[in-house]
Write an enzyme that holds these catalytic residues in place. Structure first.
Site, PDB file in Angstrom:
ATOM      1  N   ASN A  63     -11.864  -3.155   1.596  1.00 46.24           N
ATOM      2  CA  ASN A  63     -11.031  -3.553   2.695  1.00 46.24           C
ATOM      3  C   ASN A  63     -11.334  -3.814   4.119  1.00 46.24           C
ATOM      4  O   ASN A  63     -11.921  -4.995   4.137  1.00 46.24           O
ATOM      5  CB  ASN A  63     -10.071  -2.058   2.472  1.00 46.24           C
ATOM      6  CG  ASN A  63      -8.942  -2.267   3.439  1.00 46.24           C
ATOM      7  OD1 ASN A  63      -8.268  -3.282   3.726  1.00 46.24           O
ATOM      8  ND2 ASN A  63      -8.618  -1.065   4.336  1.00 46.24           N
ATOM      9  N   GLU A  64     -11.253  -2.867   4.843  1.00 49.58           N
ATOM     10  CA  GLU A  64     -11.842  -3.208   6.171  1.00 49.58           C
ATOM     11  C   GLU A  64     -13.379  -2.537   6.262  1.00 49.58           C
ATOM     12  O   GLU A  64     -13.470  -1.616   6.920  1.00 49.58           O
ATOM     13  CB  GLU A  64     -10.951  -2.495   7.356  1.00 49.58           C
ATOM     14  CG  GLU A  64      -9.725  -2.830   7.089  1.00 49.58           C
ATOM     15  CD  GLU A  64      -8.708  -2.240   8.348  1.00 49.58           C
ATOM     16  OE1 GLU A  64      -9.003  -1.020   8.537  1.00 49.58           O
ATOM     17  OE2 GLU A  64      -7.845  -2.812   8.860  1.00 49.58           O
ATOM     18  N   CYS A  86      -6.360   1.301   3.328  1.00 46.80           N
ATOM     19  CA  CYS A  86      -7.196   2.367   3.220  1.00 46.80           C
ATOM     20  C   CYS A  86      -7.219   3.264   2.087  1.00 46.80           C
ATOM     21  O   CYS A  86      -8.176   3.981   1.930  1.00 46.80           O
ATOM     22  CB  CYS A  86      -6.753   3.274   4.750  1.00 46.80           C
ATOM     23  SG  CYS A  86      -7.139   2.342   6.204  1.00 46.80           S
ATOM     24  N   GLU A 117       0.993  -1.089  -0.152  1.00 43.40           N
ATOM     25  CA  GLU A 117       0.122  -0.089  -0.011  1.00 43.40           C
ATOM     26  C   GLU A 117       0.893   1.301   0.104  1.00 43.40           C
ATOM     27  O   GLU A 117       1.991   1.372   0.482  1.00 43.40           O
ATOM     28  CB  GLU A 117      -0.942  -0.011   1.475  1.00 43.40           C
ATOM     29  CG  GLU A 117      -1.458   1.138   1.812  1.00 43.40           C
ATOM     30  CD  GLU A 117      -2.660   1.194   2.765  1.00 43.40           C
ATOM     31  OE1 GLU A 117      -2.520   0.464   3.470  1.00 43.40           O
ATOM     32  OE2 GLU A 117      -3.598   2.037   2.502  1.00 43.40           O
TER      33      GLU A 117
END
Ligand code: AHR
Length: 661
Positions: A371-372, A232, A23
């Site tokens: 993602n989360e 993120c 990332e």
């Protein structure tokens, strides 16, 4: 401790058991793996404001960021303008009006230009004369002295007075190492010239893209897969800020600049919601295409992740309503990505791939959906996942999808996510694996080596982000620091990995996070690899990952343990090609421990010489630094006639025991 290696075969160990997650955080990509040396090379820099608490994000254009007049106080007027750019996607460019000869401007290039002797550096830029006649000199200077440089003559306006953009190129080299220098552009005569898209790339960049030393250290990890392009950053702090697949393709000039979601990390009222990394941006010099190339170079399976119409749920409440037609744009992004990776050259996106230089498909098998993400009534994530799954599988029924268990372990939302995915088991390809993220203390990892012994089988686990954090990760991080990558953290991860590997029927892929951090530029700490403009530091955690990846074996062998005191975390596997039993053992205590092996009669040692790879230190707080990689695995051959092995204090050992098949 007595360890019996039984004759019972356990779970197969997938080839992709240990992988990587990349990332652009900590200047990992722009300012890191992307070998480009210049900062804000296209005058699009954005200064980001806002923060998690206030959730009021905005950016101001700061086109001259990282540039200054050169020499200092030279009579040159620098303005960043719009009008007729090289690419409409990056509309700003520089207009330099020089009042006297040999005046111009310079780029700060993060910590300054670093050049090695023997490497050639390719410089390119676009320029057009407004009323200029003469040459432009590109030079590398330090403390006012020009160390090397070359000039090009600027094409004058044509017969109609039309001044067009021309791309110029030249190569620079040095005979001695250069550090912390300026990248300088000089107008040899007074006059006005416009510039855009500067670049300075070392010729030894892997695939012409990736910084060589970093790429080589990634390859040396033997990753089975690569998850990209984030975390993120995929979601964005706002939806407008998210990582868009299409913005990262085609000519670099056309890749729309974006601010980096980590530019506001740690902001609060105390710093006026404006931090030191406010200019952290994404040029997408490494975009989706380059990530696929990186996978090829690494020999790793690609695992791209895209958003689901939810900005980072920590950072924002922005979302695309499921009833809005806009949600289909997000779904289309998955379909386009899959076609880009796998489609024939006669398809729309397959032909884009071919035009970029790769006719053959990339062989994409899996995609991460979000993602989360978590369900909270507002996000409607479960319904969202179902919609994306249905639409993606309508077109690509075979593609494996990775779901998400949210940001933290063992919480209500974590269990809700697992209940959701378990409830859909048996619905064909609904989800292949669920992504779990664990940033926890070393003590937790040591205490939970049997964590996956009990979890239900069925849907697989992708252990997609984890690291042992010895203290609060969000405290102020020292500027230059690999200090939290302790031996203790590395041993804790090794201990937990023995448990994951034993349960590789359910835990099918694992990767440490974050991967890369530029010293002095880290928003998140600890990280697997630290670097500055010159050097690379492989942490003890790096070597644990490498030892696991290189010594995975093909399948588990069941073991039985008898102890007088404290059990050592361990795992046994078998390498069919090498005909070796592989034993992994962690001793995090201050005393050496002797392990006595009992071999089932199916195992006959073919040699008493055993190869041992051992990572050890003198204390749990040991770390590696950019100057000194003190903690490194050592390889040796030990005689094991007595079937005993002495595990050093604070050590992780891999034993390769030759056996008759
Ligand atoms: O790895 C750093 C961040 O941690 C990732 O971006 C995110 O997925 C997680 O919160």
């Amino acid at each position: 401790m007595e360890l019996t290696i039984t004759g019972r075969k356990g779970a197969d160990i997938p080839k992709e058991f240990v992988g990587l997650f990349i990332e652009d955080i900590n200047y990992a990509v722009d300012g890191g793996l992307y070998a480009e040396l210049l900062e804000n090379r296209n005058f699009e820099s954005l200064e980001a404001f806002g923060g998690e608490i206030k959730k009021d994000y905005f950016v101001k254009h700061d086109g001259l960021y990282a540039w200054k007049t050169y020499p200092e106080n030279a009579p040159v007027l620098l303005s960043v303008v719009q009008g007729s750019p090289v690419s409409v996607h990056n509309p700003h460019y520089l207009r330099a009006e020089a009042g006297q000869e040999r005046s111009g401007f310079a780029n700060k290039a993060y910590d300054g230009i670093y050049m090695r002797p023997g490497v050639s550096y390719t410089v390119s830029f676009y320029a057009r004369s407004v009323n200029y006649q003469g040459k432009i000199t590109i030079a590398i200077a330090k403390d006012g002295n020009i160390l090397c440089g070359k000039s090009v003559a600027v094409e004058p306006s044509d017969a109609f007075g039309w001044n067009k953009w021309v791309r110029y190129g030249l190569a620079l080299g040095v005979e001695e190492e250069v550090r912390n220098a300026d990248f300088v552009v000089l107008l040899e005569n007074p006059g006005t010239v416009e510039f855009d898209h500067f670049s300075m790339m070392p010729e030894d960049a892997v695939c012409g893209i990736f910084r060589k030393d970093l790429a080589e250290q990634l390859k040396a990890l033997h990753p089975g897969f690569l998850r990209f392009p984030g975390g993120c950053v995929v979601e964005g702090s706002t939806l407008a800020n998210r990582y868009r697949f299409r913005d990262t393709l085609g000519r670099r000039e056309d890749r729309r600049y974006n601010w980096n979601r980590w530019a506001t990390h740690g902001n609060s009222a105390e710093n006026g919601y404006h931090g030191v990394y406010a200019h952290y941006g994404q040029t997408y010099g490494i975009g989706f295409y380059e990530y696929f190339l990186l996978c090829e170079y690494l020999g790793a399976k690609p695992l791209p992740v895209l958003g689901v119409g939810l900005a980072c749920q920590y950072q924002s409440h922005e979302k695309v309503d499921l009833k809005s037609p806009e949600i289909y744009e997000y779904i289309q992004e998955y379909l386009d990505l899959i076609e880009f990776a796998n489609g024939g050259t006669d398809t729309k996106w397959g032909s884009v791939r071919a035009k970029m230089g790769h006719e053959a498909p990339f062989g994409l098998e899996m995609v991460g959906v979000g993602n989360e993400q978590w369900e909270d009534g507002e996000s409607r994530f479960f319904e969202r996942y179902q919609l994306f799954e249905r639409e993606i599988h309508k077109v690509y029924p075979g593609i494996r999808l990775i779901g998400t268990a949210g940001p933290e372990l063992d919480s209500a939302r974590f269990h809700a996510a697992w209940d959701f995915y378990h409830a859909h088991e048996g619905e064909g390809n609904f989800v292949y694996a669920v992504d779990e993220h664990y940033y926890v203390k070393p003590e937790w990892f040591f205490a939970h080596t049997d964590y996956f012994d009990q979890v239900p089988r069925g849907t697989k686990v992708f252990f997609g982000e984890y690291a042992a954090h010895s203290t609060d990760p969000f405290r102020q991080i020292p500027e230059k620091s690999s200090e939290r990558n302790t031996l203790e953290a590395a041993l804790a991860e090794a201990a937990f990995m023995t448990g994951m590997a034993r349960n590789s029927d359910v835990v099918v892929m694992t990767c440490y996070a974050p991967l890369l951090a530029r010293a002095g530029y880290a928003q998140w700490n600890p990280d697997l690899i630290w670097f500055d403009e010159k050097s690379v530091c492989r942490t003890p955690n790096y070597f644990v990952q490498q030892m696991f990846a290189k010594n995975a074996g093909d399948y588990n062998i069941a073991m039985e343990i008898k102890m007088e005191s404290g059990k050592l975390p361990c795992q046994v596997s078998y390498d069919t090609k090498e005909k070796e039993l592989i034993v992994k053992l962690v001793n995090a205590s201050a005393e050496a421990r002797t392990v006595s092996f009992v071999f089932d009669r199916v195992w006959k040692k073919s040699d008493q010489r055993v190869k041992v790879i051992q990572l050890a230190g003198r204390q749990l707080s040991d770390t590696n630094t950019l100057e000194n990689e003190a903690i490194q695995p050592e390889e040796k051959v030990v005689m094991m006639e007595d079937n005993q092995y002495r595990a050093l204090p604070y050590s992780f050992s891999v034993l390769r025991i030759p056996v008759e098949a």
